[in-house]
Design an enzyme around this catalytic site. Structure first.
Site, PDB file in Angstrom:
ATOM      1  CG  ASP A 134      -2.129   0.967   1.040  1.00  0.00           C
ATOM      2  OD1 ASP A 134      -2.282   1.558  -0.051  1.00  0.00           O
ATOM      3  OD2 ASP A 134      -2.899   1.140   2.006  1.00  0.00           O
ATOM      4  CE  LYS A 135      -0.876   6.783  -2.343  1.00  0.00           C
ATOM      5  NZ  LYS A 135      -1.531   8.136  -2.277  1.00  0.00           N
ATOM      6  CG  HIS A 136      -0.674   7.231   4.511  1.00  0.00           C
ATOM      7  ND1 HIS A 136      -2.057   7.223   4.615  1.00  0.00           N
ATOM      8  CD2 HIS A 136      -0.254   8.311   5.217  1.00  0.00           C
ATOM      9  CE1 HIS A 136      -2.445   8.247   5.365  1.00  0.00           C
ATOM     10  NE2 HIS A 136      -1.369   8.917   5.737  1.00  0.00           N
ATOM     11  CB  SER A 137      -0.455  10.724   0.151  1.00  0.00           C
ATOM     12  OG  SER A 137      -0.266  12.120   0.041  1.00  0.00           O
ATOM     13  CB  THR A 139      -8.656   8.735  -1.568  1.00  0.00           C
ATOM     14  OG1 THR A 139      -7.342   9.287  -1.691  1.00  0.00           O
ATOM     15  CG2 THR A 139      -8.838   7.637  -2.598  1.00  0.00           C
ATOM     16  NE  ARG A 163      -1.734  13.563  18.258  1.00  0.00           N
ATOM     17  CZ  ARG A 163      -1.593  13.119  17.008  1.00  0.00           C
ATOM     18  NH1 ARG A 163      -2.166  11.981  16.642  1.00  0.00           N
ATOM     19  NH2 ARG A 163      -0.886  13.798  16.126  1.00  0.00           N
ATOM     20  CB  SER A 177      -1.950   9.132  14.200  1.00  0.00           C
ATOM     21  OG  SER A 177      -3.280   9.279  13.768  1.00  0.00           O
ATOM     22  CE  LYS A 181      -5.598   6.738  10.327  1.00  0.00           C
ATOM     23  NZ  LYS A 181      -5.245   7.577  11.485  1.00  0.00           N
ATOM     24  CE  LYS A 182      -2.788   3.758   4.468  1.00  0.00           C
ATOM     25  NZ  LYS A 182      -3.474   3.304   3.272  1.00  0.00           N
TER      26      LYS A 182
END
Length: 440
Positions: free
Chosen positions: A83-86, A123, A171, A186, A190-191
């Site tokens: 996967d990718k996260h931005s 997204t 937070r 954080s 999730k990832k």
């Protein structure tokens, strides 16, 4: 058995917390046995005292383990889970091309995405501009889509990293959001709950980035790479440019349209192509689907050229209850704005600077994003044909084409676009799209 206040005291006094102490505290956040005041106190002590790498890994894994961790073994998949996260930007539509491209090369991408946040587009919001698109399939359906199609893009369910939701909410109201160990945990909780073999992080730099300086973006990328690898997931990060809108469009339906045009070859913004390819290359190499940059690029170009990537996107849309002929007939299905009209600069010149954050906020102000969670989105509004840094603009070449719901909406957006884009007598020096690759 630990006492929450003793854990807070220990961190307050500058000492490192043990894995057991961190797990006790995070489980207490999940179970509501730790109060909001105690969460706030620990967050503030971490904000001021930072965390060691072992503490960061423990925090991330405890938050991941506060809920369900997906396990793909029973599906006997013949490729890696990647996967990718931005960190988010404006016109950052890479996920919609990247998922299908990597899936067409043999990867499996169970992408759990988010809504728009502040000036950045989400997204999920983009995909919901497709009629019928279901971002919350049940677990069995999600697994079926991954097995059959190779990619699904869904929303975060309450069973994934539930401690993060409560921790983040506290937070958010206690000025402790911008702490690198807390941001890292954080994002990764999730990832990593996706059960990944490999992850690539896209950390944005510039006027539209989450982090205000290059140095902070770099520090976040290094922290994420260190923690994720420490948690057993092969992870690299790219620092990519967000000093201008990444795609040629910004909004929801307009970005989906650009994603389809990219996949079919109808139109590819060169900067969007560079960033998307660079991220896909990382995923193929980390996922062991390619041995080096050249092999990865050749495979990715092939699935664009032979139509496989576009086909996978179409199958994903259909599997998630969107139209079965969406790729072929996207113009028929995507909502269009009532008023589409170009905005021109008041003088001639070269685009020298762009306040990307302000352009993102202009999309939100038009109705293309949320100011609060209860807001509804107008999927049709946004910008297309965005001028890029270095472009010459005049009475013929606009700054952007604005898709608005009415004349007032257009006027407000036009004012915002003009204010966000600065012109000069000569073109600025070009900047790279990818500044740096970070690995362990």
């Amino acid at each position: 058995m630990f006492l929450a206040q003793e854990i807070i005291r220990k961190k307050r006094d500058g000492h490192a917390l043990s894995d057991e102490e961190i797990r006790f505290f995070i489980n207490g956040i999940r179970d509501n046995t730790i109060s909001e005041g105690q969460i706030a106190a620990l967050a503030m002590t971490i904000f001021f005292h930072d965390m060691t790498m072992p503490e960061r890994v423990s925090l991330t894994m405890a938050m991941r383990d506060s809920g369900t961790v997906l396990d793909w073994k029973s599906l006997h998949l013949n490729g890696p889970i990647v996967d990718k996260h931005s960190t988010g930007g404006v016109g950052d539509v890479t996920s919609l091309m990247l998922g299908p491209m990597v899936a067409a090369c043999g990867g499996y991408i169970p992408m759990i995405s988010g809504r728009g946040l502040g000036h950045t587009g989400g997204t999920l919001d983009k995909l919901e501009s497709i009629p019928g698109f279901d971002i919350f399939p049940d677990d069995n359906r999600f697994r079926e889509i991954i097995k059959d199609v190779g990619v699904a893009i869904i929303g975060q369910t309450s069973s994934l990293a539930p401690a993060d939701k409560r921790f983040y909410a506290t937070r958010d109201i206690t000025a402790t959001v911008d702490s690198i160990p807390l941001i890292t945990a954080s994002i990764l909780a999730k990832k990593l709950a996706e059960g990944l073999d490999a992850l690539v992080m896209d950390v944005k730099v510039g006027s539209g980035a989450f982090m205000p300086t290059y140095e902070l973006s770099e520090a976040l990328a290094e922290a994420i790479v260190g923690v994720a690898n420490g948690a057993g997931v092969r992870t690299t990060a790219l620092l990519t440019d967000m000093n201008q809108v990444l795609a040629s469009s910004a909004g929801n339906a307009v970005e989906v349209r650009e994603a389809v045009q990219f996949l079919t070859g109808e139109y590819r913004n060169p900067r969007l192509f560079d960033v998307t390819m660079a991220l896909c290359v990382e995923m193929l190499i980390s996922g062991k689907l390619a041995k080096d940059d050249a092999e990865a690029r050749a495979k990715l170009q092939a699935v664009l050229d032979n139509g496989k990537a576009a086909e996978v996107f179409g199958r994903m849309v259909a599997a998630q209850k969107g139209p079965t002929d969406f790729v072929e007939n996207y113009a028929k299905y995507l909502p269009t704005a009532m008023l589409t009209k170009a905005v021109y600069a008041d003088t001639e010149g070269f685009v020298s600077e762009m306040d990307t954050r302000a352009l993102g906020m202009a999309v939100v102000a038009m109705g293309g994003g949320r100011r609060q969670a209860s807001d509804t989105i107008d999927y049709s509004v946004g910008f297309t044909d965005m001028a890029r840094l270095g472009d010459q603009v005049d009475g013929q070449r606009p700054l952007a084409v604005i898709h608005a719901k009415d004349e007032n909406n257009w006027q407000e957006a036009a004012k915002a676009v003009k204010a966000a884009i600065k012109l000069a007598d000569k073109a600025p020096e070009s900047t790279p799209t990818v500044y740096r690759r970070i690995s362990e």
